[in-house]
Design an enzyme around this catalytic site. Structure first.
Site, PDB file in Angstrom:
ATOM      1  N   GLY A 168       0.831  -1.212   0.000  1.00  0.00           N
ATOM      2  CA  GLY A 168       0.000   0.000   0.000  1.00  0.00           C
ATOM      3  C   GLY A 168       0.857   1.250   0.000  1.00  0.00           C
ATOM      4  O   GLY A 168       1.204   1.793   1.048  1.00  0.00           O
TER       5      GLY A 168
ATOM      6  N   ASP B  29      -0.077  -1.372   4.889  1.00  0.00           N
ATOM      7  CA  ASP B  29      -0.941  -0.178   4.855  1.00  0.00           C
ATOM      8  C   ASP B  29      -1.766  -0.223   3.569  1.00  0.00           C
ATOM      9  O   ASP B  29      -1.922   0.766   2.869  1.00  0.00           O
ATOM     10  CB  ASP B  29      -0.083   1.097   4.916  1.00  0.00           C
TER      11      ASP B  29
ATOM     12  N   HIS C 232      -8.136  -1.483   3.777  1.00  0.00           N
ATOM     13  CA  HIS C 232      -8.509  -1.522   5.186  1.00  0.00           C
ATOM     14  C   HIS C 232      -9.862  -2.191   5.426  1.00  0.00           C
ATOM     15  O   HIS C 232     -10.413  -2.089   6.525  1.00  0.00           O
ATOM     16  CB  HIS C 232      -8.475  -0.106   5.778  1.00  0.00           C
TER      17      HIS C 232
HETATM   18  N1  SAH Z   1       0.983   4.163   2.608  1.00  0.00           N
HETATM   19  C1  SAH Z   1       0.281   5.244   1.909  1.00  0.00           C
HETATM   20  C2  SAH Z   1      -1.212   5.077   1.892  1.00  0.00           C
HETATM   21  C3  SAH Z   1      -1.706   3.790   1.317  1.00  0.00           C
HETATM   22  S1  SAH Z   1      -3.440   3.868   0.899  1.00  0.00           S
HETATM   23  C4  SAH Z   1       0.623   6.574   2.549  1.00  0.00           C
HETATM   24  O1  SAH Z   1       1.207   6.604   3.621  1.00  0.00           O
HETATM   25  O2  SAH Z   1       0.291   7.595   2.018  1.00  0.00           O
HETATM   26  C5  SAH Z   1      -3.761   2.182   0.528  1.00  0.00           C
HETATM   27  C6  SAH Z   1      -3.183   1.709  -0.781  1.00  0.00           C
HETATM   28  O3  SAH Z   1      -3.369   0.308  -0.807  1.00  0.00           O
HETATM   29  C7  SAH Z   1      -3.855   2.256  -2.045  1.00  0.00           C
HETATM   30  O4  SAH Z   1      -2.917   2.892  -2.868  1.00  0.00           O
HETATM   31  C8  SAH Z   1      -4.449   1.014  -2.732  1.00  0.00           C
HETATM   32  O5  SAH Z   1      -4.336   1.013  -4.146  1.00  0.00           O
HETATM   33  C9  SAH Z   1      -3.629  -0.097  -2.139  1.00  0.00           C
HETATM   34  N2  SAH Z   1      -4.316  -1.380  -2.100  1.00  0.00           N
HETATM   35  C10 SAH Z   1      -5.499  -1.660  -1.505  1.00  0.00           C
HETATM   36  N3  SAH Z   1      -5.825  -2.932  -1.653  1.00  0.00           N
HETATM   37  C11 SAH Z   1      -4.823  -3.495  -2.382  1.00  0.00           C
HETATM   38  C12 SAH Z   1      -4.573  -4.812  -2.882  1.00  0.00           C
HETATM   39  N4  SAH Z   1      -5.428  -5.804  -2.661  1.00  0.00           N
HETATM   40  N5  SAH Z   1      -3.460  -5.016  -3.600  1.00  0.00           N
HETATM   41  C13 SAH Z   1      -2.585  -4.018  -3.839  1.00  0.00           C
HETATM   42  N6  SAH Z   1      -2.757  -2.763  -3.381  1.00  0.00           N
HETATM   43  C14 SAH Z   1      -3.860  -2.498  -2.664  1.00  0.00           C
HETATM   44 MG    MG Z   2      -2.487   4.336   6.442  1.00  0.00          MG
END
Ligand code: SAH
Ligand code: MG
Length: 212
Positions: A46, A141, A144
């Site tokens: 993420g 991350d 969620h």
């Molecule tokens: N770490 C980042 C925020 C992440 S937001 C920060 O600090 O700003 C969550 C991210 O998880 C998103 O970009 C979304 O595309 C990714 N995500 C959610 N589910 C996912 C999955 N099943 N596989 C890959 N990426 C995923």
């Molecule tokens: Mg987060």
């Protein structure tokens, strides 16, 4: 050593969700994990536009390792149109879907971290299924929701080496502070497994050390 101040400014100017103090804690925990498990790579699940990735990438450079930054770049459920964390600027009009990859790529480039951050573009469970390398540091991350959080725990936590660290973002034991899945589907099962022990708390960031 903390993050390079210029990169910290860049991270804070990058779209995303990582607060400054938690980014600093993430950085410190990653450096410690590299000392505990030298030579092993790290994974971030993420990355979104690369905000947290800049803290991790700077730490990886300092530690002489690399972070694999896994994201399909289509956004989590909670990032989609109509949801709380939606940003219309990250929608690709051609496909009518979110695409944070160009933002991520620019962030890593502008931070000068292309030798220490390897973007892995795909669904986390698919990447996890084919992953075999032990990790010094794992930062979860991603999505969620209940299913995505559980999949990330089950798919990735087994890859943390003994002595390595599992970091989890958006852990909210009190439901009035935020969504529950990172707490209920990742944090609690990790502790209950007996394989991880809580090492640090910083805002909603928890770091756990793999002990068995
Ligand atoms: N770490 C980042 C925020 C992440 S937001 C920060 O600090 O700003 C969550 C991210 O998880 C998103 O970009 C979304 O595309 C990714 N995500 C959610 N589910 C996912 C999955 N099943 N596989 C890959 N990426 C995923
Ligand atoms: Mg987060």
């Amino acid at each position: 050593m903390p993050i390079d101040p210029t990169l910290r400014e860049l991270a804070l100017a990058t779209k995303g969700f990582m607060p400054a103090d938690e980014g600093d804690a993430l950085h410190a925990a990653a450096i410690e994990a590299a000392a505990a498990v030298p030579g092993a790579p790290w994974v971030e699940v993420g990355s979104y536009c690369g905000r947290s990735t800049i803290w991790l990438g700077d730490a990886a450079r300092a530690a002489g390792t690399v972070v694999f930054a896994v994201d399909h770049h289509r956004g989590s459920e909670e990032n989609q149109a109509g949801w709380e964390h939606h940003d219309t600027e990250v929608v690709d009009p051609r496909v009518g879907k979110m695409d944070t990859l160009p933002f991520f790529r620019n962030a890593v480039h502008d931070a000068g971290l292309e030798d220490h951050v390897v973007g892995v573009i795909g669904r986390s469970p698919i990447v996890a299924r084919h992953w075999t390398t032990p990790l010094a540091f794992l930062f979860i991350d991603g999505g969620h929701g209940v299913e995505p959080a559980r999949n990330d725990y089950e798919g990735w936590a087994p890859h943390v080496a003994t002595g390595g660290t599992l970091a989890i973002h958006d852990v909210f034991p009190d439901p009035s502070d935020g969504g529950r899945p990172p707490y209920e589907q990742i944090y609690l099962p990790a502790i209950a497994s007996g394989r991880f022990e809580l090492a640090s708390v910083s805002g909603s960031l928890r770091t756990l050390i793999r002990v068995a």
